[in-house]
Scaffold this active site. Structure first.
Site, PDB file in Angstrom:
ATOM      1  N   HIS A 229       9.973  66.692  68.949  1.00 37.07           N
ATOM      2  CA  HIS A 229       9.539  66.000  67.730  1.00 37.07           C
ATOM      3  C   HIS A 229      10.346  66.412  66.498  1.00 37.07           C
ATOM      4  O   HIS A 229       9.992  66.074  65.378  1.00 37.07           O
ATOM      5  CB  HIS A 229       8.048  66.262  67.488  1.00 37.07           C
TER       6      HIS A 229
ATOM      7  N   HIS B  53       7.292  60.061  67.530  1.00 38.35           N
ATOM      8  CA  HIS B  53       7.321  58.613  67.717  1.00 38.35           C
ATOM      9  C   HIS B  53       8.155  57.979  66.602  1.00 38.35           C
ATOM     10  O   HIS B  53       8.060  58.373  65.450  1.00 38.35           O
ATOM     11  CB  HIS B  53       5.892  58.048  67.738  1.00 38.35           C
TER      12      HIS B  53
ATOM     13  N   GLY C 168       6.116  53.056  69.600  1.00 37.74           N
ATOM     14  CA  GLY C 168       6.025  51.802  68.857  1.00 37.74           C
ATOM     15  C   GLY C 168       7.202  50.863  69.044  1.00 37.74           C
ATOM     16  O   GLY C 168       7.417  49.957  68.231  1.00 37.74           O
TER      17      GLY C 168
ATOM     18  N   MET D 189       5.274  52.477  76.318  1.00 41.66           N
ATOM     19  CA  MET D 189       4.017  52.619  77.028  1.00 41.66           C
ATOM     20  C   MET D 189       3.211  51.331  76.887  1.00 41.66           C
ATOM     21  O   MET D 189       3.150  50.516  77.799  1.00 41.66           O
ATOM     22  CB  MET D 189       3.243  53.824  76.476  1.00 41.66           C
ATOM     23  N   SER D 190       2.625  51.128  75.723  1.00 46.23           N
ATOM     24  CA  SER D 190       1.705  49.993  75.557  1.00 46.23           C
ATOM     25  C   SER D 190       2.411  48.646  75.622  1.00 46.23           C
ATOM     26  O   SER D 190       1.832  47.666  76.088  1.00 46.23           O
ATOM     27  CB  SER D 190       0.935  50.121  74.230  1.00 46.23           C
TER      28      SER D 190
END
Length: 200
Positions: free
Chosen positions: A102, A122, A156, A176-177
């Site tokens: 990160h 992210h 995102g 992912m999503s």
């Protein structure tokens, strides 16, 4: 350029298996990241995927080195606070080991410890990190420039912003999503893969 798909921990194993079988030819790696499932269920899912023809080289086990070893999967991805990369590499030199980072400092630490690649994120605001601003593409660019190991961007990323990420000379993107929460996961994977194949 690589496309990594990461399971979202929200699906029953049967649905997860169906999605993975539908997309495995479209992505480079599928990360099994199922923190809420018992070990036995995760291992059984992996065995079912292998029996269905998903190549073991395409599967990555998140955080669970024991399951990766038990099922013969040669890839493991460790969280930033997970097992020490250098010790895993020393004990299992055949294993490809990635780590989540990160910051630039963590990226340099991952490289020094022998990680084969790192995930940085992210990048953009995402539902899995609600209320937390994205770290942005400038921070991503700095890390890509200062470490030699491959850097994958995560967080995102969609077809709307993937080009901005790929322009930063990353090795690939991880989602992912966008895939696993999509109404049509195969279609979502196809759209992203087309962008990745063009390198942005």
């Amino acid at each position: 350029m690589e496309l990594h798909a990461i399971t979202d921990g929200k699906k029953a194993s049967r649905e997860l298996k169906e999605i993975i079988i539908s997309i495995f030819t479209l992505v480079d790696y599928i990360h099994i990241r199922e923190k809420n499932k018992p070990s036995g269920e995760i291992a059984a899912l992996v065995e079912e995927l292998l029996n269905a023809g998903v190549p073991k080289e395409k599967l990555v086990i998140n955080d669970r080195l024991d399951i990766a070893l038990l099922t013969g999967i040669p890839n493991v991805h460790l969280p930033g606070n997970g097992l020490p990369v250098n010790k895993v590499k020393m004990a299992y030199p055949h294993m490809k080991v990635g780590v989540s980072i990160h910051s630039l400092e963590e990226a340099k630490g991952a490289e020094k410890s022998g990680a084969d690649y790192c995930f940085f994120g992210h990048i953009f605001e995402t539902d899995s990190k609600k209320g937390m601003a994205g770290r942005g593409t400038d921070a991503l660019s700095e890390i890509v420039e200062q470490v030699k190991i491959p850097v994958m961007a995560i967080g995102g990323i969609t077809t709307d912003n993937a080009v901005k990420v790929l322009e930063k000379k990353v090795q690939g993107i991880a989602v992912m999503s966008y895939i696993f929460s999509a109404n049509q996961p195969k279609e979502a994977a196809t759209l992203l893969k087309n962008i990745v194949c063009k390198g942005g």
